[in-house]
Write a protein that holds these residues in place. Structure first.
Motif, PDB file in Angstrom:
ATOM      1  N   THR A 248       0.722  -1.110  -0.102  1.00 51.49           N
ATOM      2  CA  THR A 248      -0.113   0.073   0.003  1.00 51.49           C
ATOM      3  C   THR A 248       0.899   1.243   0.123  1.00 51.49           C
ATOM      4  O   THR A 248       2.026   1.176   0.484  1.00 51.49           O
ATOM      5  CB  THR A 248      -1.064   0.063   1.294  1.00 51.49           C
ATOM      6  N   ILE A 294      -7.300  -4.730   0.441  1.00 53.45           N
ATOM      7  CA  ILE A 294      -7.620  -5.418   1.703  1.00 53.45           C
ATOM      8  C   ILE A 294      -9.188  -5.725   1.833  1.00 53.45           C
ATOM      9  O   ILE A 294      -9.539  -6.508   2.444  1.00 53.45           O
ATOM     10  CB  ILE A 294      -7.147  -4.401   2.721  1.00 53.45           C
ATOM     11  N   VAL A 370     -17.330   1.583   1.937  1.00 56.83           N
ATOM     12  CA  VAL A 370     -15.809   1.669   2.364  1.00 56.83           C
ATOM     13  C   VAL A 370     -15.044   2.351   1.447  1.00 56.83           C
ATOM     14  O   VAL A 370     -15.207   2.585   0.230  1.00 56.83           O
ATOM     15  CB  VAL A 370     -15.308   0.403   2.506  1.00 56.83           C
ATOM     16  N   ASP A 395     -21.291   2.909   7.222  1.00 57.14           N
ATOM     17  CA  ASP A 395     -20.342   3.642   6.595  1.00 57.14           C
ATOM     18  C   ASP A 395     -18.900   3.036   7.386  1.00 57.14           C
ATOM     19  O   ASP A 395     -18.612   3.174   8.397  1.00 57.14           O
ATOM     20  CB  ASP A 395     -20.478   4.937   6.799  1.00 57.14           C
ATOM     21  N   TRP A 398     -11.676   1.785   7.891  1.00 55.20           N
ATOM     22  CA  TRP A 398     -10.803   1.061   8.383  1.00 55.20           C
ATOM     23  C   TRP A 398      -9.491   1.438   7.143  1.00 55.20           C
ATOM     24  O   TRP A 398      -9.532   2.333   6.319  1.00 55.20           O
ATOM     25  CB  TRP A 398     -10.957  -0.215   8.477  1.00 55.20           C
ATOM     26  N   GLN A 399      -8.443   0.652   7.334  1.00 53.59           N
ATOM     27  CA  GLN A 399      -7.277   0.632   6.262  1.00 53.59           C
ATOM     28  C   GLN A 399      -6.624  -0.707   6.219  1.00 53.59           C
ATOM     29  O   GLN A 399      -6.929  -1.606   7.050  1.00 53.59           O
ATOM     30  CB  GLN A 399      -6.399   1.724   7.322  1.00 53.59           C
ATOM     31  N   THR A 400      -5.885  -0.597   5.166  1.00 52.33           N
ATOM     32  CA  THR A 400      -5.032  -1.677   4.784  1.00 52.33           C
ATOM     33  C   THR A 400      -4.296  -2.233   6.223  1.00 52.33           C
ATOM     34  O   THR A 400      -4.214  -3.550   6.455  1.00 52.33           O
ATOM     35  CB  THR A 400      -3.928  -1.518   3.857  1.00 52.33           C
ATOM     36  N   ASP A 485      -5.239   9.960   9.106  1.00 53.14           N
ATOM     37  CA  ASP A 485      -6.591  10.461   8.978  1.00 53.14           C
ATOM     38  C   ASP A 485      -6.854  11.473   9.730  1.00 53.14           C
ATOM     39  O   ASP A 485      -6.456  11.455  10.843  1.00 53.14           O
ATOM     40  CB  ASP A 485      -7.714   9.569   9.060  1.00 53.14           C
ATOM     41  N   ILE A 497     -15.128  10.867   9.445  1.00 51.79           N
ATOM     42  CA  ILE A 497     -13.642  10.962   8.890  1.00 51.79           C
ATOM     43  C   ILE A 497     -13.606  12.052   7.832  1.00 51.79           C
ATOM     44  O   ILE A 497     -14.516  12.103   7.105  1.00 51.79           O
ATOM     45  CB  ILE A 497     -13.541   9.570   8.190  1.00 51.79           C
ATOM     46  N   ASN A 506      -6.513   9.913  -2.274  1.00 50.61           N
ATOM     47  CA  ASN A 506      -7.604   8.729  -2.308  1.00 50.61           C
ATOM     48  C   ASN A 506      -8.526   8.833  -3.392  1.00 50.61           C
ATOM     49  O   ASN A 506      -9.360   9.504  -3.575  1.00 50.61           O
ATOM     50  CB  ASN A 506      -8.219   8.776  -1.047  1.00 50.61           C
ATOM     51  N   GLY A 509     -11.235   5.599  -3.943  1.00 49.14           N
ATOM     52  CA  GLY A 509     -10.687   4.621  -2.911  1.00 49.14           C
ATOM     53  C   GLY A 509      -9.587   3.831  -3.050  1.00 49.14           C
ATOM     54  O   GLY A 509      -9.190   2.850  -2.205  1.00 49.14           O
TER      55      GLY A 509
HETATM   56  C1  WT7 Z   1      -7.835   4.999   3.745  1.00 46.54           C
HETATM   57  C2  WT7 Z   1      -7.368   3.516   3.818  1.00 46.54           C
HETATM   58  C3  WT7 Z   1      -9.917   0.015   4.275  1.00 46.54           C
HETATM   59  C4  WT7 Z   1     -10.444  -0.436   3.031  1.00 46.54           C
HETATM   60  C5  WT7 Z   1     -10.394   0.275   1.503  1.00 46.54           C
HETATM   61  C6  WT7 Z   1      -9.272   1.498   1.745  1.00 46.54           C
HETATM   62  C7  WT7 Z   1      -9.767   6.015   3.665  1.00 46.54           C
HETATM   63  C8  WT7 Z   1     -11.413   4.023   4.174  1.00 46.54           C
HETATM   64  C9  WT7 Z   1     -13.073   5.021   4.759  1.00 46.54           C
HETATM   65  C10 WT7 Z   1     -14.472   5.760   5.116  1.00 46.54           C
HETATM   66  C11 WT7 Z   1     -13.690   7.842   5.027  1.00 46.54           C
HETATM   67  C12 WT7 Z   1     -12.164   6.163   4.361  1.00 46.54           C
HETATM   68  C13 WT7 Z   1      -8.978   6.622   4.967  1.00 46.54           C
HETATM   69  C14 WT7 Z   1      -8.186   5.668   5.042  1.00 46.54           C
HETATM   70  N1  WT7 Z   1     -11.150   5.449   4.310  1.00 46.54           N
HETATM   71  N2  WT7 Z   1     -12.698   3.963   4.595  1.00 46.54           N
HETATM   72  N3  WT7 Z   1     -15.415   4.777   5.668  1.00 46.54           N
HETATM   73  N4  WT7 Z   1     -14.789   6.913   5.372  1.00 46.54           N
HETATM   74  N5  WT7 Z   1     -12.646   7.360   4.688  1.00 46.54           N
HETATM   75  O1  WT7 Z   1      -8.144   1.119   2.319  1.00 46.54           O
HETATM   76  O2  WT7 Z   1      -6.333   1.714   0.864  1.00 46.54           O
HETATM   77  O3  WT7 Z   1      -5.797   1.063   3.038  1.00 46.54           O
HETATM   78  O4  WT7 Z   1      -7.143   3.118   2.501  1.00 46.54           O
HETATM   79  O5  WT7 Z   1      -9.236   5.172   3.143  1.00 46.54           O
HETATM   80  O6  WT7 Z   1      -8.407   7.899   4.392  1.00 46.54           O
HETATM   81  O7  WT7 Z   1      -6.832   5.779   6.032  1.00 46.54           O
HETATM   82  P1  WT7 Z   1      -6.704   1.686   2.014  1.00 46.54           P
END
Ligand code: WT7
Length: 632
Positions: A248, A294, A370, A395, A398-400, A485, A497, A506, A509
């Motif tokens: 990532t 993820i 997500v 809603d 989470w994150q990787t 974040d 968030i 981003n 996503g």
């Molecule tokens: C980043 C993580 C987790 C799986 C998809 C992305 C943002 C993720 C939300 C949400 C607002 C979100 C954040 C985070 N993010 N879900 N529900 N509301 N922002 O995974 O590539 O690891 O990215 O995605 O900024 O830090 P990722």
């Protein structure tokens, strides 16, 4: 599913219990799984180095929990439904017994190719059933899977293969996505020119195109499957053995390999899935993500299968053959829980309501989103037109790095508010920090989102570079995991968030470091002197990519140069990282110490030049005027 929360009061009680006694709480959840040997110590941790160990001494295999454990009671239940790109093509369904057999056979093929416990295997594949089988086959024998999203370029794939010295690559001949035909094996062939560690390539037949196979290195999966039997006992794994690596992007350098381990990840994936989506025994669950991210790992493969749920995977795209495809597929397979990204919702919303109004969607019970903040308008469209105002929208933030969902609604057991992720799951202890790293105790405040206590799904390291893990996540604020974040907590303690506070953008996503894209642009050093990349609000993608480029000579054909730069990025990273806008500039706004003022660049990119602040202290204030005038 016996650890499902049943009401908001139940949530509150469980949450309190999980904070009062985290070890007792997680030990109880972990006890629902099959362990070949019980753990000796539930948790040992410190966030300095960092070092986090869950369920030490425990022996288990995640596939025994995803598959074998269900055979007696759910052997004939559907484990996997696969919906192809072309709605006219036949879909595929495997029962738990069939999936178990396929995983065992695939695992035996890997063994026959010399793959042993701890070896890394790269998966570069389209969304075909064999991808799920391959992931589980690796886990079955204790090989570490590293799935690389098949939209990445040959260069990006090679970097990832080399970073973790993968021994085997699993791929396909080609793939179909919407109207596109993608030469997957061709990309692998190109990548492998610079990957010495790879001894074998297994190729899944999907399109039956003729592809170049290297004698002695490349093998058709179907040929190899004929040579093995279906007997493959699960490899006993230590809870803290590596399960997978997933690359990532961050704010600096090349993408890093986030490492998750077997025991904690299993416990967290299973627990979070059961509680956020609240599936019943007969439900069909569909997450539209790609297993290359993820979301697909945890909520297409592991989470649902750990719970004995029927999980669906989809090969295509939301708009093919029409923007009604998602809803047609929901009706076709009777989908009960549907999980997608805000960018997809916005794209379908833009195509008009008619596409969704012609489907009943009677089976839907829970809707999820997500990947990025969801705007109120898209949330409402989803809730009203897809969920017919009877389905809760979860809603899920989470994150990787977190392995599973951290802040989210739990089916219809939590209050929901458009654009708010809501409350933390039990066991999750978020805090908002100010600039100095002090915890903000009051509500109705914004701050940096961090975690003050480990949960079983937290990343353990970044592959081959533990120092980087420490510096990225644990060094900003002592004794906290820093998410990158920003967030707001409302009067009721619900979290909203806001978005990244670092140089990560981003796009639909997908995460990119601005530095990563700049490096690709700057690699054209015969043309480019310097560049700066920022994100800006984009109606469909959430954020778009805006690149400011200083060329060595004034470009006489800017469009041609733009195309060349885009081509370079597509080659080095992949088509998903294409900038939306490229502006040629003669300089960048810099402080006297040479730091690029990204705040100014972001403002210009978002079309707001009214309040750029004091620019008089810049090295070259005039450049701001030029940038404003040339803004795209
Ligand atoms: C980043 C993580 C987790 C799986 C998809 C992305 C943002 C993720 C939300 C949400 C607002 C979100 C954040 C985070 N993010 N879900 N529900 N509301 N922002 O995974 O590539 O690891 O990215 O995605 O900024 O830090 P990722």
């Amino acid at each position: 599913m016996d650890f499902q929360i049943k009401s908001f009061d139940d949530y509150k009680a469980k949450y309190k219990a999980s904070v009062d006694d985290p070890e007792g709480f997680w030990a109880d959840i972990a006890g629902h799984y099959k362990w070949q040997k019980k753990w000796d110590k539930t948790l040992e941790w410190e966030f300095k180095t960092p070092s986090v160990k869950w369920f030490q001494g425990g022996k288990m295999n995640i596939t025994e929990n995803c598959l074998d454990r269900h055979l007696e009671t759910r052997g004939n239940k559907l484990a996997l439904i696969w919906e192809p790109n072309d709605p006219k093509e036949r879909f595929i369904r495997y029962t738990y017994r069939e999936l178990h057999e396929k995983v065992c056979k695939f695992a035996n093929v890997l063994k026959a190719k010399g793959v042993e416990k701890g070896d890394r295997v790269a998966l570069y594949m389209p969304m075909v059933p064999e991808l799920t089988v391959a992931v589980l086959a690796c886990a079955r024998i204790g090989a570490v899977h590293s799935v690389v999203f098949a939209g990445f370029s040959a260069g990006a794939l090679a970097d990832r293969i080399n970073d973790s010295s993968c021994k085997v690559v699993i791929t396909s001949d080609g793939s179909y996505r919407g109207t596109k035909e993608i030469p997957v094996k061709g990309v692998v062939n190109e990548a492998l020119k610079s990957c010495d560690s790879v001894e074998a390539v297994l190729v899944v037949e999907r399109t039956q195109w003729s592809v170049q196979m290297k004698e002695g290195r490349d093998f058709w999966l179907h040929d190899e499957l004929e040579k093995v039997d279906a007997n493959c006992p699960p490899e006993p794994m230590d809870a803290e053995d590596m399960l997978f690596i997933l690359y990532t992007s961050g704010s600096t350098g090349k993408p890093k390999g986030v490492v998750h381990t077997c025991g904690g990840y299993m416990v967290y994936a299973g627990y979070s899935f059961a509680n956020v989506f609240q599936p019943n025994e007969s439900d069909v669950y569909w997450c539209t993500a790609d297993i290359g991210w993820i979301t697909g790992h945890t909520y297409i493969v592991y989470g649902p299968l750990l719970n004995g749920t029927t999980t669906m995977m989809f090969e295509g795209v939301p708009t093919y053959p029409s923007p009604g495809r998602f809803w047609q597929v929901c009706d076709k397979h009777g989908v009960n829980q549907f999980y997608t990204a805000p960018t997809a919702i916005r794209a379908l919303m833009a195509a008009g309501e008619d596409h969704v109004l012609s489907y009943g969607l009677y089976d839907l019970k829970v809707l999820g989103t997500v990947g990025e903040p969801i705007n109120v308008e898209a949330w409402e469209w989803y809730h009203i037109h897809v969920g017919k105002e009877r389905c809760p929208v979860v809603d899920t933030w989470w994150q990787t790095e977190t392995g599973g969902i951290m802040i989210s609604g739990l089916g219809n057991h939590s209050p929901m508010r458009a654009s708010y992720a809501g409350y933390p799951l039990p066991g999750i202890q978020p805090v908002l920090l100010d600039q100095e790293g002090n915890e903000i105790e009051e509500n109705e405040k914004e701050g940096y989102l961090a975690m003050k206590f480990p949960w079983p799904g937290i990343l353990r390291t970044t592959y081959g570079d533990h120092e980087r893990c420490k510096n990225t996540y644990f060094a900003h604020y002592d004794d906290y995991y820093f998410t990158g974040d920003g967030a707001k907590r409302d009067k009721d303690g619900m979290y909203r968030i806001i978005g990244r506070v670092d140089d990560v953008i981003n796009v639909s996503g997908h995460r990119f470091g601005t530095a990563e894209i700049e490096d690709a642009i700057n690699s054209r050093d015969e043309l480019v002197a310097e560049s700066a990349v920022v994100g800006y609000p984009h109606e469909i993608k959430g954020q778009g990519i805006y690149a400011y480029v200083i060329t060595k000579q004034k470009p006489d054909n800017p469009d041609k140069l733009r195309a060349e730069i885009i081509e370079t990025i597509v080659k080095q990273i992949g088509r998903i990282a294409k900038p939306d806008k490229i502006q040629f500039v003669s300089g960048l706004p810099k402080t006297r110490s040479g730091k690029i003022m990204r705040r100014i660049l972001r403002k210009v990119a978002e079309g707001d030049t009214s309040n750029l602040g004091d620019t008089s202290t810049l090295l070259d204030p005039d450049v701001v005027e030029e940038i404003k005038e040339g803004a795209l």
